[in-house]
Motif scaffolding. Structure first.
Motif: not given
Length: 143
Positions: A120-125, A132-135, A138-141
């Protein structure tokens, strides 16, 4: 002349275009359209504009809101499923785009991460995260 010089000349010639070449278009009495390199055939021959094509209209872009989360995924992608599950477990709303079935989403993904062929490609804020890497999520959130 050396082989290197010859290669350079051939390369340069391959990418040059005739800057002054003109093409004329005219229609005969039977209605047939003709193209020639001079207007001597017909007095009413009109020169055609040669050169680059006009730019295509801009494709529709998906909105990117820096206060939201967007995932670019595909249907058979384990890391995509993990990313969605991660966000769902935390009741974090997100917008999902399937790049296999939505060409606009695929183009937007490429615009956000040129050269990145993975998902995936995520755009978080507003932060772009590849894979995907959980850490990383979490950091981006953390706003």
């Amino acid at each position: 002349m050396s082989m290197k010089q010859l290669s350079l000349i051939l390369f340069a010639l391959a990418f040059t275009t005739p800057g002054q070449a003109k093409v004329f278009k005219w229609t005969d009495a039977d209605g047939s359209v003709h193209f020639t390199d001079s207007n001597a055939q017909k007095a009413d021959a009109k020169p055609l504009q040669m050169g680059p094509r006009p730019a295509e209209p801009a494709k529709k872009q998906l909105p990117i809101d820096k206060s939201s989360i967007v995932l670019y995924v595909s249907s058979s992608c384990l890391p995509c499923d993990e990313a969605k599950e991660f966000l769902n477990r935390r009741n974090i709303p997100f917008k999902e785009y399937d790049v296999e079935n939505d060409s606009i989403a695929a183009a937007q993904k490429y615009t956000l991460a040129p050269g990145y062929g993975g998902i995936p490609l995520a755009v978080i804020y507003g932060k772009i995260i590849k894979g995907f890497a959980e850490n990383d999520y979490k950091a981006a959130l953390v706003k």
